[in-house]
Motif scaffolding. Structure first.
Motif, PDB file in Angstrom:
ATOM      1  N   GLY A  37      -5.785  -0.515  -9.120  1.00  0.00           N
ATOM      2  CA  GLY A  37      -4.744  -1.510  -8.653  1.00  0.00           C
ATOM      3  C   GLY A  37      -4.266  -1.076  -7.454  1.00  0.00           C
ATOM      4  N   ILE A  38      -3.795   0.281  -7.029  1.00  0.00           N
ATOM      5  CA  ILE A  38      -3.365   0.791  -5.966  1.00  0.00           C
ATOM      6  C   ILE A  38      -4.525   0.717  -4.695  1.00  0.00           C
ATOM      7  N   ASN A  39      -5.802   0.762  -5.034  1.00  0.00           N
ATOM      8  CA  ASN A  39      -6.862   0.478  -4.054  1.00  0.00           C
ATOM      9  C   ASN A  39      -6.964  -0.799  -3.518  1.00  0.00           C
ATOM     10  N   VAL A  40      -6.837  -1.711  -4.363  1.00  0.00           N
ATOM     11  CA  VAL A  40      -7.065  -3.146  -4.135  1.00  0.00           C
ATOM     12  C   VAL A  40      -6.212  -3.380  -3.471  1.00  0.00           C
ATOM     13  N   GLY A  41      -4.490  -3.165  -3.608  1.00  0.00           N
ATOM     14  CA  GLY A  41      -3.497  -3.510  -3.122  1.00  0.00           C
ATOM     15  C   GLY A  41      -3.544  -2.781  -1.543  1.00  0.00           C
ATOM     16  N   ALA A  42      -3.899  -1.524  -1.300  1.00  0.00           N
ATOM     17  CA  ALA A  42      -3.995  -1.092   0.151  1.00  0.00           C
ATOM     18  C   ALA A  42      -4.959  -1.486   0.791  1.00  0.00           C
ATOM     19  N   ILE A  43      -6.504  -1.499   0.193  1.00  0.00           N
ATOM     20  CA  ILE A  43      -7.447  -2.237   1.118  1.00  0.00           C
ATOM     21  C   ILE A  43      -7.345  -3.486   1.124  1.00  0.00           C
ATOM     22  N   GLY A  44      -6.901  -4.405   0.334  1.00  0.00           N
ATOM     23  CA  GLY A  44      -6.583  -5.663   0.544  1.00  0.00           C
ATOM     24  C   GLY A  44      -5.422  -6.163   1.630  1.00  0.00           C
ATOM     25  N   PHE A 101      11.887  -4.788  -3.379  1.00  0.00           N
ATOM     26  CA  PHE A 101      12.284  -3.554  -3.971  1.00  0.00           C
ATOM     27  C   PHE A 101      13.698  -3.978  -4.685  1.00  0.00           C
ATOM     28  N   TYR A 102      14.574  -4.964  -3.876  1.00  0.00           N
ATOM     29  CA  TYR A 102      15.931  -5.267  -4.398  1.00  0.00           C
ATOM     30  C   TYR A 102      15.791  -5.929  -5.472  1.00  0.00           C
ATOM     31  N   PHE A 103      15.194  -6.983  -5.676  1.00  0.00           N
ATOM     32  CA  PHE A 103      15.068  -7.916  -6.618  1.00  0.00           C
ATOM     33  C   PHE A 103      14.079  -7.831  -7.995  1.00  0.00           C
ATOM     34  N   TRP A 104      12.940  -6.659  -7.829  1.00  0.00           N
ATOM     35  CA  TRP A 104      12.119  -6.271  -8.733  1.00  0.00           C
ATOM     36  C   TRP A 104      11.913  -4.891  -8.664  1.00  0.00           C
ATOM     37  N   GLY A 105      11.474  -4.237  -7.754  1.00  0.00           N
ATOM     38  CA  GLY A 105      10.948  -2.891  -7.669  1.00  0.00           C
ATOM     39  C   GLY A 105      11.560  -1.813  -8.192  1.00  0.00           C
ATOM     40  N   ASN A 106      13.143  -1.973  -7.606  1.00  0.00           N
ATOM     41  CA  ASN A 106      14.015  -0.850  -8.267  1.00  0.00           C
ATOM     42  C   ASN A 106      14.094  -0.668  -9.994  1.00  0.00           C
ATOM     43  N   ASN A 107      14.280  -1.967 -10.242  1.00  0.00           N
ATOM     44  CA  ASN A 107      14.503  -2.232 -11.738  1.00  0.00           C
ATOM     45  C   ASN A 107      13.005  -1.812 -12.597  1.00  0.00           C
ATOM     46  N   ASN A 132       2.852  -4.171 -16.384  1.00  0.00           N
ATOM     47  CA  ASN A 132       3.799  -4.141 -15.455  1.00  0.00           C
ATOM     48  C   ASN A 132       3.284  -3.069 -14.543  1.00  0.00           C
ATOM     49  N   CYS A 133       2.865  -1.966 -14.819  1.00  0.00           N
ATOM     50  CA  CYS A 133       2.546  -0.983 -14.082  1.00  0.00           C
ATOM     51  C   CYS A 133       1.526  -1.432 -12.936  1.00  0.00           C
ATOM     52  N   LEU A 134       0.665  -2.185 -13.609  1.00  0.00           N
ATOM     53  CA  LEU A 134      -0.640  -2.735 -12.563  1.00  0.00           C
ATOM     54  C   LEU A 134       0.121  -3.591 -11.536  1.00  0.00           C
ATOM     55  N   ILE A 135       1.285  -4.363 -11.931  1.00  0.00           N
ATOM     56  CA  ILE A 135       1.699  -5.177 -10.904  1.00  0.00           C
ATOM     57  C   ILE A 135       2.486  -4.334  -9.788  1.00  0.00           C
ATOM     58  N   PHE A 136       3.058  -3.609 -10.455  1.00  0.00           N
ATOM     59  CA  PHE A 136       3.752  -2.381  -9.428  1.00  0.00           C
ATOM     60  C   PHE A 136       2.916  -1.788  -8.610  1.00  0.00           C
ATOM     61  N   CYS A 137       1.538  -1.505  -8.951  1.00  0.00           N
ATOM     62  CA  CYS A 137       0.474  -0.646  -8.275  1.00  0.00           C
ATOM     63  C   CYS A 137       0.044  -1.710  -7.158  1.00  0.00           C
ATOM     64  N   LEU A 138      -0.347  -2.930  -7.631  1.00  0.00           N
ATOM     65  CA  LEU A 138      -0.827  -3.824  -6.764  1.00  0.00           C
ATOM     66  C   LEU A 138       0.062  -4.308  -5.545  1.00  0.00           C
TER      67      LEU A 138
END
Length: 501
Positions: free
Chosen positions: A418-425, A470-476, A276-282
């Motif tokens: 995960g953060i880097n792949v999301g950002a650089i991607g 954020f509304y449907f997934w990120g906040n929760n 779950n944390c990896l999905i959030f980072c990506l």
């Protein structure tokens, strides 16, 4: 040097702290001041080559290189996306007598110094002759070493600081990297600029060179790497490993240690909390998808690259100040609450960025602008820096908090990748989509005019996706991730984790 000072200050502060009481930020910093200083300096060393890698594209552009060559050179950032491939080895293979982290840190930093020294004799000629592939290969290798150093220092931070103070490692990371990148980018670009040098630093102007060159800058920092690595080797002793970990490592010796390391990585990835944390980072950085090309669009609208570089100078100390001020939240038990509270403002800054591009084009009068334009642009940059720094630091603080110290390098590298792949991607996607999303129309004289720029399509899409995410997934997701117990992030006992699969 800070490494060699005795422990009297620490002992005095420790005696005044009652066990079980909540320490104030200042007391915690004073209690760990030596270890914090070491981490801060190591992250600063890491940031300098990163800054230099960011300054080289400007030097190439000044020599007439094309965007295809710039795209080739952008490959130098990929080691930070790939470092997960060798992170388990950094945790598993080491010389016990030297220490788990120093076994890697010392040789890697010496290699960084050697690479910078080699580049100092060749980098100017490579840039002048536009030997892009050779330059890319050398800088790729340098970033490969920097990425390895990042794995080591991230892992060491989890053991170097006490568990209740591990959130301070995030501040060291953010502050150190920003200082280093400012030295390697902002400071170097200004010192290497003939105009800046002639205006502010010289009594007798020279038209062709600044007060430093890239080769001279790299040579100086190669010496700094050699000196600092030697001091680290002789003056900083690692803490003894946990007995449970050492006993488990005896069992690991009976099997192939490399296979064991990657099996451990796979077990970590299989943890539901980690997934779950990896999905959030990506996915958490999609808001910045279009903001990466903001500067390119500003230059296209008539703002010079030199002005953009000068506007970035005050943002560096601002980023440091923000990071320090955020320590109260990032070192607490719920650092991701900072992400939640600033995410909406980050979306707003993306919209303001996009709105400034047509304003720049409208106000541009042959390269000159009204007096109020630059203060306004700086104010917008400051607002965006605050927003993006808060969301970024919050993610790193949470990662540091949940990482298992026993395998800190693997945990920290997994989430940071995960953060880097999301950002650089996001950078690659945003650059690739601009032209296909741009709507143009032809005229009777055969010329094409832009009806709607793809940059604005991307901005609108980013905001809509960001709000929906954020509304449907990120906040929760933030609430659920922060509510998980510490055991949800761990493999269990180290000995059980080492049993055959």
């Amino acid at each position: 040097m800070v490494f060699c000072i005795n422990n009297k200050v620490n002992e005095k502060i420790k005696s005044n702290l009652e066990p079980g009481t909540e320490q104030g930020i200042l007391k915690r910093i004073l209690f760990e001041w030596r270890n914090i200083s070491i981490l801060l300096f190591l992250y600063t060393l890491q940031g300098v080559p990163n800054g230099l890698a960011g300054s080289i594209p400007l030097l190439l552009q000044a020599r007439g290189t094309n965007y295809s060559d710039q795209a080739i050179f952008s490959l130098v950032s990929w080691p930070f996306n790939l470092k997960l491939l060798w992170a388990p080895l950094v945790d598993a293979i080491y010389w016990k007598r030297m220490g788990r982290r120093k076994s890697w840190l010392v040789p890697v930093q010496y290699l960084i110094g050697v690479t910078l020294l080699f580049l100092s004799f060749h980098v100017d000629s490579l840039i002048d002759s536009l030997e892009i592939w050779v330059l890319t290969a050398l800088m790729f290798f340098l970033n490969l070493l920097i990425a390895t150093q990042d794995i080591v220092v991230d892992g060491w931070a989890l053991n170097l600081l006490k568990r209740e103070n591990v959130g301070l490692a995030t501040t060291c990371n953010a502050v150190g990297l920003q200082i280093g990148r400012f030295i390697g980018y902002g400071l170097f670009i200004n010192l290497a600029s003939p105009d800046f040098s002639n205006k502010y630093l010289r009594t007798v102007p020279k038209s062709d060179v600044g007060v430093v060159t890239l080769s001279g800058f790299m040579f100086a920092w190669s010496i700094i790497y050699f000196v600092c690595t030697t001091l680290t080797f002789f003056c900083k002793k690692e803490k003894d490993a946990d007995p449970e970990i050492e006993n488990a490592e005896v069992d690991e010796d009976k099997r192939n240690i490399t296979i064991t390391s990657y099996l451990r990585l796979w077990r970590i990835i299989k943890l539901p909390a980690v997934q779950n944390c990896l999905i959030f980072c990506l996915t958490g950085n999609v808001v910045g998808l279009s903001s990466f090309i903001h500067d390119l669009k500003q230059v296209e609208a008539g703002l010079s690259k030199e002005v953009l570089a000068q506007l970035s100078v005050p943002l560096a100390p601002l980023g440091l100040l923000i990071t320090v001020l955020m320590t109260k939240w990032t070192s607490g038990v719920r650092p991701m609450s900072l992400f939640r509270n600033t995410y909406g403002l980050t979306l707003l800054s993306t919209v303001i960025f996009a709105a400034m591009v047509p304003v720049t084009g409208f106000l541009n009068n042959h390269g000159t602008f009204p007096w109020w334009y630059f203060p306004s642009l700086l104010g917008i940059d400051i607002f965006a820096t605050i927003c993006f720094t808060c969301t970024g630091v919050a993610q790193v603080a949470f990662i540091t908090k949940i990482s298992d110290p026993a395998y800190g390098a693997t945990y920290a590298t997994l989430f940071n990748t995960g953060i880097n792949v999301g950002a650089i991607g996001s950078v690659a996607v945003s650059l690739w989509l601009v032209d296909p999303l741009t709507v143009k129309s032809g005229s009777s004289d055969g010329l094409c005019s832009t009806v709607f720029d793809g940059y604005y399509v991307e901005t609108i899409a980013c905001v809509l996706i960001g709000v929906s995410w954020f509304y449907f997934w990120g906040n929760n997701a933030i609430t659920e991730l922060q509510a998980k117990p510490e055991s949800a992030w761990k493999l269990g006992t180290v000995r059980d984790e080492c049993q055959p699969v």
